[in-house]
Scaffold this motif. Structure first.
Motif, PDB file in Angstrom:
ATOM      1  N   GLN A  77      48.641  22.306  51.422  1.00 48.79           N
ATOM      2  CA  GLN A  77      47.486  22.763  51.944  1.00 48.79           C
ATOM      3  C   GLN A  77      47.506  22.471  53.436  1.00 48.79           C
ATOM      4  OE1 GLN A  77      43.337  22.828  50.334  1.00 48.79           O
ATOM      5  NE2 GLN A  77      44.313  21.836  48.497  1.00 48.79           N
ATOM      6  N   VAL A  78      48.016  21.314  53.782  1.00 48.46           N
ATOM      7  CA  VAL A  78      48.039  20.834  55.041  1.00 48.46           C
ATOM      8  C   VAL A  78      49.165  21.477  55.862  1.00 48.46           C
ATOM      9  CG1 VAL A  78      48.691  18.706  56.511  1.00 48.46           C
ATOM     10  CG2 VAL A  78      47.550  18.532  54.389  1.00 48.46           C
ATOM     11  N   VAL A  79      50.276  21.798  55.450  1.00 52.42           N
ATOM     12  CA  VAL A  79      51.525  22.318  56.189  1.00 52.42           C
ATOM     13  C   VAL A  79      51.802  23.864  56.076  1.00 52.42           C
ATOM     14  CG1 VAL A  79      52.552  20.186  56.247  1.00 52.42           C
ATOM     15  CG2 VAL A  79      53.160  21.930  54.584  1.00 52.42           C
ATOM     16  N   HIS A  80      51.130  24.517  55.101  1.00 51.51           N
ATOM     17  CA  HIS A  80      51.891  25.807  54.736  1.00 51.51           C
ATOM     18  C   HIS A  80      51.667  26.957  56.059  1.00 51.51           C
ATOM     19  CE1 HIS A  80      47.464  26.968  54.214  1.00 51.51           C
ATOM     20  NE2 HIS A  80      48.092  28.316  54.365  1.00 51.51           N
ATOM     21  N   ASP A  81      50.686  26.739  56.818  1.00 50.42           N
ATOM     22  CA  ASP A  81      50.491  27.640  58.020  1.00 50.42           C
ATOM     23  C   ASP A  81      50.743  27.052  59.403  1.00 50.42           C
ATOM     24  OD1 ASP A  81      50.220  30.139  58.720  1.00 50.42           O
ATOM     25  OD2 ASP A  81      48.018  30.068  59.006  1.00 50.42           O
ATOM     26  N   ALA A  82      51.158  25.812  59.358  1.00 51.85           N
ATOM     27  CA  ALA A  82      51.007  25.093  60.581  1.00 51.85           C
ATOM     28  C   ALA A  82      52.256  25.433  61.690  1.00 51.85           C
ATOM     29  CB  ALA A  82      51.613  23.459  60.276  1.00 51.85           C
ATOM     30  N   ASP A  83      51.785  25.664  62.857  1.00 49.78           N
ATOM     31  CA  ASP A  83      53.104  25.875  63.987  1.00 49.78           C
ATOM     32  C   ASP A  83      53.866  24.552  64.194  1.00 49.78           C
ATOM     33  OD1 ASP A  83      51.921  28.523  64.456  1.00 49.78           O
ATOM     34  OD2 ASP A  83      50.168  27.600  65.279  1.00 49.78           O
ATOM     35  N   ILE A  84      53.251  23.655  64.271  1.00 48.06           N
ATOM     36  CA  ILE A  84      53.652  22.143  64.641  1.00 48.06           C
ATOM     37  C   ILE A  84      53.222  21.255  63.642  1.00 48.06           C
ATOM     38  CG2 ILE A  84      53.678  20.352  66.120  1.00 48.06           C
ATOM     39  CD1 ILE A  84      53.281  22.515  68.344  1.00 48.06           C
ATOM     40  N   LYS A 101      44.950  30.803  68.209  1.00 49.82           N
ATOM     41  CA  LYS A 101      44.701  29.470  67.816  1.00 49.82           C
ATOM     42  C   LYS A 101      45.838  28.725  67.289  1.00 49.82           C
ATOM     43  CE  LYS A 101      40.765  28.374  65.861  1.00 49.82           C
ATOM     44  NZ  LYS A 101      39.645  28.242  64.953  1.00 49.82           N
ATOM     45  N   VAL A 102      46.209  27.362  67.881  1.00 46.60           N
ATOM     46  CA  VAL A 102      47.283  26.615  67.607  1.00 46.60           C
ATOM     47  C   VAL A 102      47.041  25.907  66.324  1.00 46.60           C
ATOM     48  CG1 VAL A 102      48.955  24.671  68.142  1.00 46.60           C
ATOM     49  CG2 VAL A 102      48.123  26.282  69.632  1.00 46.60           C
ATOM     50  N   LYS A 103      47.734  25.866  65.201  1.00 43.17           N
ATOM     51  CA  LYS A 103      47.679  25.126  64.014  1.00 43.17           C
ATOM     52  C   LYS A 103      48.712  23.994  63.733  1.00 43.17           C
ATOM     53  CE  LYS A 103      46.086  29.529  61.826  1.00 43.17           C
ATOM     54  NZ  LYS A 103      46.387  30.527  60.758  1.00 43.17           N
ATOM     55  N   LEU A 104      48.008  23.072  63.943  1.00 39.08           N
ATOM     56  CA  LEU A 104      48.693  21.495  63.797  1.00 39.08           C
ATOM     57  C   LEU A 104      48.441  20.895  62.400  1.00 39.08           C
ATOM     58  CD1 LEU A 104      50.106  19.111  65.438  1.00 39.08           C
ATOM     59  CD2 LEU A 104      47.955  18.565  66.316  1.00 39.08           C
ATOM     60  N   ALA A 105      49.480  20.408  61.994  1.00 38.24           N
ATOM     61  CA  ALA A 105      49.434  19.601  60.602  1.00 38.24           C
ATOM     62  C   ALA A 105      49.826  18.138  60.868  1.00 38.24           C
ATOM     63  CB  ALA A 105      50.160  20.084  59.677  1.00 38.24           C
ATOM     64  N   ILE A 106      48.819  17.285  60.968  1.00 43.63           N
ATOM     65  CA  ILE A 106      49.170  15.778  61.001  1.00 43.63           C
ATOM     66  C   ILE A 106      49.496  14.910  59.674  1.00 43.63           C
ATOM     67  CG2 ILE A 106      48.234  13.331  62.118  1.00 43.63           C
ATOM     68  CD1 ILE A 106      46.677  15.103  64.058  1.00 43.63           C
ATOM     69  N   ILE A 107      50.564  14.485  59.616  1.00 39.42           N
ATOM     70  CA  ILE A 107      51.068  13.963  58.358  1.00 39.42           C
ATOM     71  C   ILE A 107      50.835  12.181  58.522  1.00 39.42           C
ATOM     72  CG2 ILE A 107      52.780  13.375  56.745  1.00 39.42           C
ATOM     73  CD1 ILE A 107      52.201  16.210  56.808  1.00 39.42           C
ATOM     74  N   GLY A 108      49.803  11.681  58.347  1.00 35.69           N
ATOM     75  CA  GLY A 108      49.556  10.065  58.615  1.00 35.69           C
ATOM     76  C   GLY A 108      48.292  10.222  59.512  1.00 35.69           C
ATOM     77  N   LEU A 113      59.170  20.650  53.298  1.00 32.22           N
ATOM     78  CA  LEU A 113      60.106  21.738  53.545  1.00 32.22           C
ATOM     79  C   LEU A 113      59.811  23.202  52.849  1.00 32.22           C
ATOM     80  CD1 LEU A 113      63.587  20.218  54.412  1.00 32.22           C
ATOM     81  CD2 LEU A 113      62.136  21.424  55.957  1.00 32.22           C
ATOM     82  N   PRO A 114      59.771  23.098  51.503  1.00 31.12           N
ATOM     83  CA  PRO A 114      59.298  24.624  50.915  1.00 31.12           C
ATOM     84  C   PRO A 114      58.062  25.144  51.045  1.00 31.12           C
ATOM     85  CG  PRO A 114      59.756  22.643  49.229  1.00 31.12           C
ATOM     86  CD  PRO A 114      59.592  21.982  50.514  1.00 31.12           C
ATOM     87  N   TYR A 115      57.133  24.694  51.882  1.00 31.59           N
ATOM     88  CA  TYR A 115      55.896  25.192  52.194  1.00 31.59           C
ATOM     89  C   TYR A 115      55.740  25.563  53.764  1.00 31.59           C
ATOM     90  CZ  TYR A 115      55.007  22.635  48.021  1.00 31.59           C
ATOM     91  OH  TYR A 115      55.148  22.153  46.696  1.00 31.59           O
ATOM     92  N   LEU A 116      56.798  25.358  54.558  1.00 33.15           N
ATOM     93  CA  LEU A 116      56.772  25.494  56.046  1.00 33.15           C
ATOM     94  C   LEU A 116      57.307  26.945  56.264  1.00 33.15           C
ATOM     95  CD1 LEU A 116      58.665  22.403  57.514  1.00 33.15           C
ATOM     96  CD2 LEU A 116      55.925  22.724  57.081  1.00 33.15           C
ATOM     97  N   LYS A 117      56.518  27.518  57.181  1.00 34.37           N
ATOM     98  CA  LYS A 117      56.967  29.061  57.652  1.00 34.37           C
ATOM     99  C   LYS A 117      57.964  28.700  58.472  1.00 34.37           C
ATOM    100  CE  LYS A 117      53.454  29.382  61.330  1.00 34.37           C
ATOM    101  NZ  LYS A 117      52.135  29.612  61.671  1.00 34.37           N
ATOM    102  N   LYS A 118      58.732  30.228  58.774  1.00 31.14           N
ATOM    103  CA  LYS A 118      59.880  30.079  59.839  1.00 31.14           C
ATOM    104  C   LYS A 118      59.335  29.849  61.165  1.00 31.14           C
ATOM    105  CE  LYS A 118      64.065  32.278  60.802  1.00 31.14           C
ATOM    106  NZ  LYS A 118      65.249  33.453  60.290  1.00 31.14           N
TER     107      LYS A 118
END
Length: 298
Positions: free
Chosen positions: A62-69, A5-12, A87-92
């Motif tokens: 909560q929005v970005v911590h596990d996002a692929d994109i 499953k692709v995990k997408l976070a949309i900011i805005g 940035l502090p919550y993004l995975k590599k």
């Protein structure tokens, strides 16, 4: 897409972000999980009810911590502060992309702060409406529209391929430009027309005692040429601040063109005025005929 499953976070989750969410949920269904960052409970409820996101919150972690994109779609001046916040919550391996209408400003501020393993791929979908907010979003907004992917932001080929695999579901026509060319062209094709549309409305407001009479004459010509003046003021203020050099250059050129028209009108030079309209008609018809073979220009 792969079975993962692709995990997408949309900011805005507004017009652009919401339309992307609607499109991808329509195309991929349960193969994609979309989180959305919204400012108010009302906008969160609306985004989820419309199906633009699976989950919406005002909590960036909560929005970005596990996002692929992560797809960034706030006004341009909010993009860099937002990236610093997430940035502090993004995975590599997370890919950041955006819908910002200007690119040089964003990249100049991001390239020094992105940690290793976090990639930025600048994007600009040339799609929109004069309406704003997720309620104006539609799943087919990008179909046939030009979508610029800006070169030279250092993302590896695998990241480019991963992002493009997802974005191609939009049905947009993708093209690539370098950053400087993008900002110059966007000023001519998009930014100055918006400034000019607002100027025409301002001109109407300055007709003084004739305003009421002018309003009685409003028809399709005024409506068509000023439609984009109804666009989001926050967004366009940010665009003018972040692409000011290109916009000013283009406005100076426009000013020179209008000065020529003023001079021809004053001197009653009908041939010059005729040539002005004739050349612009020929050029516009030719450009649109070419563009409509490649893109949906509506």
């Amino acid at each position: 897409m792969s079975t993962a499953k692709v995990k997408l976070a949309i900011i805005g989750v507004g017009l652009i972000g919401g339309s992307l969410g609607l499109c991808l949920k329509d195309k991929l269904g349960e193969e994609i999980y979309i989180t959305g960052l919204c400012r108010t409970q009302a906008s969160m409820d609306k985004a989820m009810k419309l199906g633009a996101v699976d989950f919406a919150t005002a909590d960036v972690q909560q929005v970005v911590h596990d996002a692929d994109i992560v797809f960034l779609s706030p006004p341009v001046l909010q993009i860099v502060p937002m990236v610093k916040k997430i940035l502090p919550y993004l995975k590599k391996g997370t890919i950041l992309t955006d819908a910002g209408s200007t690119k040089q400003y964003i990249w100049e501020h991001l390239r020094g702060i992105l940690p290793e393993g976090i990639y930025y791929i600048a994007g600009h979908p040339m799609a929109g409406r004069e309406k704003s907010g997720v309620e104006a979003a539609c799943k087919d907004l990008f179909v046939g529209k030009a979508y610029v992917i800006v070169e030279n932001t250092g993302a590896p080929q695998e990241a480019q391929q991963k992002l493009m695999k997802l974005l191609r579901y939009t049905g947009a026509n993708f093209t690539t430009l370098d950053i400087a060319t993008h900002d110059r062209c966007a000023s001519v094709i998009s930014h100055v027309p918006h400034v000019t549309a607002a100027a025409l409305v301002t001109l109407l407001n300055r007709t003084g005692g004739d305003l009421a009479s002018c309003i009685k004459l409003i028809g399709g010509g005024f409506k068509d040429t000023t439609r984009i003046a109804s666009s989001n003021a926050d967004m366009w203020a940010d665009i003018c601040m972040t692409n000011s050099d290109a916009i000013v250059d283009s406005l100076h050129t426009l000013q020179e063109i209008l000065d020529d028209v003023i001079a021809a009108c004053k001197s009653q030079d009908r041939q010059a005025i005729y040539d002005y309209f004739s050349a612009s008609k020929k050029r516009r018809d030719g450009i649109l005929e070419h563009a409509e073979r490649e893109f949906d220009t509506n």
